[in-house]
Design a protein around this motif. Structure first.
Motif, mmCIF file in Angstrom:
data_model
loop_
_atom_site.group_PDB
_atom_site.id
_atom_site.type_symbol
_atom_site.label_atom_id
_atom_site.label_comp_id
_atom_site.label_asym_id
_atom_site.label_seq_id
_atom_site.Cartn_x
_atom_site.Cartn_y
_atom_site.Cartn_z
ATOM 1 N N SER A 18 0.827 -1.204 0.000
ATOM 2 C CA SER A 18 0.000 0.000 0.000
ATOM 3 C C SER A 18 0.862 1.255 0.000
ATOM 4 O O SER A 18 0.570 2.221 -0.705
ATOM 5 C CB SER A 18 -0.928 0.009 1.219
ATOM 6 O OG SER A 18 -1.846 -1.057 1.143
ATOM 7 N N ARG A 19 1.940 1.248 0.799
ATOM 8 C CA ARG A 19 2.854 2.405 0.828
ATOM 9 C C ARG A 19 3.429 2.640 -0.562
ATOM 10 O O ARG A 19 3.488 3.778 -1.034
ATOM 11 C CB ARG A 19 3.966 2.173 1.852
ATOM 12 C CG ARG A 19 4.913 3.362 1.930
ATOM 13 C CD ARG A 19 5.974 3.238 3.004
ATOM 14 N NE ARG A 19 6.662 1.961 2.970
ATOM 15 C CZ ARG A 19 6.822 1.175 4.026
ATOM 16 N NH1 ARG A 19 6.347 1.522 5.201
ATOM 17 N NH2 ARG A 19 7.472 0.040 3.905
ATOM 18 N N PHE A 21 2.123 1.628 -3.520
ATOM 19 C CA PHE A 21 1.049 2.010 -4.438
ATOM 20 C C PHE A 21 0.650 3.473 -4.245
ATOM 21 O O PHE A 21 0.617 4.250 -5.205
ATOM 22 C CB PHE A 21 -0.166 1.102 -4.228
ATOM 23 C CG PHE A 21 -1.352 1.489 -5.076
ATOM 24 C CD1 PHE A 21 -1.430 1.087 -6.398
ATOM 25 C CD2 PHE A 21 -2.366 2.280 -4.562
ATOM 26 C CE1 PHE A 21 -2.509 1.463 -7.188
ATOM 27 C CE2 PHE A 21 -3.451 2.653 -5.341
ATOM 28 C CZ PHE A 21 -3.519 2.247 -6.658
ATOM 29 N N TYR A 22 0.354 3.860 -3.021
ATOM 30 C CA TYR A 22 -0.081 5.243 -2.769
ATOM 31 C C TYR A 22 1.068 6.233 -2.899
ATOM 32 O O TYR A 22 0.849 7.416 -3.148
ATOM 33 C CB TYR A 22 -0.787 5.350 -1.417
ATOM 34 C CG TYR A 22 -2.174 4.745 -1.475
ATOM 35 C CD1 TYR A 22 -3.246 5.497 -1.934
ATOM 36 C CD2 TYR A 22 -2.399 3.424 -1.134
ATOM 37 C CE1 TYR A 22 -4.516 4.942 -2.031
ATOM 38 C CE2 TYR A 22 -3.661 2.861 -1.227
ATOM 39 C CZ TYR A 22 -4.714 3.624 -1.669
ATOM 40 O OH TYR A 22 -5.964 3.078 -1.778
ATOM 41 N N LEU A 25 1.026 8.076 -6.024
ATOM 42 C CA LEU A 25 0.133 9.247 -6.055
ATOM 43 C C LEU A 25 0.695 10.416 -5.250
ATOM 44 O O LEU A 25 0.047 11.447 -5.137
ATOM 45 C CB LEU A 25 -1.248 8.865 -5.518
ATOM 46 C CG LEU A 25 -2.003 7.839 -6.354
ATOM 47 C CD1 LEU A 25 -3.261 7.392 -5.617
ATOM 48 C CD2 LEU A 25 -2.362 8.418 -7.715
ATOM 49 N N PHE A 27 1.829 10.164 -1.902
ATOM 50 C CA PHE A 27 1.755 10.005 -0.446
ATOM 51 C C PHE A 27 3.096 9.542 0.111
ATOM 52 O O PHE A 27 3.828 8.800 -0.540
ATOM 53 C CB PHE A 27 0.688 8.970 -0.064
ATOM 54 C CG PHE A 27 -0.717 9.471 -0.151
ATOM 55 C CD1 PHE A 27 -1.331 10.053 0.945
ATOM 56 C CD2 PHE A 27 -1.432 9.347 -1.333
ATOM 57 C CE1 PHE A 27 -2.646 10.497 0.868
ATOM 58 C CE2 PHE A 27 -2.738 9.787 -1.429
ATOM 59 C CZ PHE A 27 -3.351 10.371 -0.322
ATOM 60 N N GLN A 29 4.975 8.106 3.941
ATOM 61 C CA GLN A 29 4.713 7.578 5.277
ATOM 62 C C GLN A 29 5.029 8.642 6.319
ATOM 63 O O GLN A 29 6.111 9.229 6.313
ATOM 64 C CB GLN A 29 5.575 6.345 5.520
ATOM 65 C CG GLN A 29 5.349 5.720 6.880
ATOM 66 C CD GLN A 29 6.166 4.473 7.061
ATOM 67 O OE1 GLN A 29 5.993 3.508 6.339
ATOM 68 N NE2 GLN A 29 7.071 4.497 8.032
ATOM 69 N N LEU A 39 -0.145 7.394 5.829
ATOM 70 C CA LEU A 39 0.488 8.085 4.712
ATOM 71 C C LEU A 39 -0.165 9.448 4.576
ATOM 72 O O LEU A 39 -1.363 9.601 4.851
ATOM 73 C CB LEU A 39 0.293 7.301 3.416
ATOM 74 C CG LEU A 39 0.711 5.837 3.416
ATOM 75 C CD1 LEU A 39 0.381 5.189 2.080
ATOM 76 C CD2 LEU A 39 2.182 5.686 3.747
ATOM 77 N N SER A 41 -0.039 13.438 2.264
ATOM 78 C CA SER A 41 0.443 14.222 1.138
ATOM 79 C C SER A 41 1.387 15.304 1.669
ATOM 80 O O SER A 41 0.997 16.077 2.533
ATOM 81 C CB SER A 41 -0.735 14.884 0.427
ATOM 82 O OG SER A 41 -0.277 15.912 -0.434
ATOM 83 N N GLN A 48 -4.739 12.410 4.439
ATOM 84 C CA GLN A 48 -4.098 11.210 4.952
ATOM 85 C C GLN A 48 -4.951 9.966 4.730
ATOM 86 O O GLN A 48 -6.160 10.056 4.537
ATOM 87 C CB GLN A 48 -3.831 11.351 6.459
ATOM 88 C CG GLN A 48 -2.916 12.499 6.793
ATOM 89 C CD GLN A 48 -2.628 12.593 8.281
ATOM 90 O OE1 GLN A 48 -3.163 11.842 9.088
ATOM 91 N NE2 GLN A 48 -1.759 13.527 8.646
ATOM 92 N N ILE A 49 -4.289 8.813 4.814
ATOM 93 C CA ILE A 49 -4.949 7.515 4.758
ATOM 94 C C ILE A 49 -4.142 6.575 5.653
ATOM 95 O O ILE A 49 -2.911 6.635 5.671
ATOM 96 C CB ILE A 49 -5.045 6.997 3.300
ATOM 97 C CG1 ILE A 49 -5.881 5.738 3.229
ATOM 98 C CG2 ILE A 49 -3.697 6.813 2.680
ATOM 99 C CD1 ILE A 49 -6.257 5.341 1.812
#
Length: 115
Positions: A18-19, A21-22, A25, A27, A29, A39, A41, A48-49
């Motif tokens: 996930s880290r 993949f995002y 975009l 993001f 950590q 994560l 921006s 955040q997500i």
């Protein structure tokens, strides 16, 4: 009481994937406790997500986190409203004070404030 940020919490056993993949975009950590990773921006830090395996101190995994400026006031409002408190107000060792409440749709909300 003011909302500072809202973060979706996604149950996942694929934190590294996930880290990556995002990260595509934009993001990065900003927190990783092993059981939860957040994560954000860099250009908009409140965007955040979070990804979690299982909550370390609560009986269920929350679906969303809502950070407020006065978590004690939020707790009082929710209790007075009759909302279902899923996890009581408590201080956590990682620097937050929080409780979980169930929303009308059945989702579990982690309401927190930083100490």
């Amino acid at each position: 009481m003011a909302v500072r940020r809202v973060v979706p919490n996604i149950q996942s056993g694929a934190a590294q994937e996930s880290r990556e993949f995002y990260g595509l975009l934009g993001f990065e950590q900003v927190m990783n406790h092993g059981w939860i990773m957040t994560l954000a921006s860099p250009s908009s830090p409140a965007a955040q997500i979070s990804f979690m395996t299982s909550d370390r101190t609560a009986p269920v995994n929350p679906d969303m986190s809502v950070e407020v400026d006065d978590v004690d006031a939020a707790y009082a409002v929710m209790r007075e409203s009759g909302a279902e408190i899923v996890h009581p107000l408590q201080d956590e060792e990682w620097g937050v004070r929080r409780f979980f409440v169930r929303d009308p749709g059945g989702r579990v909300i982690n309401v927190l404030g930083h100490r």
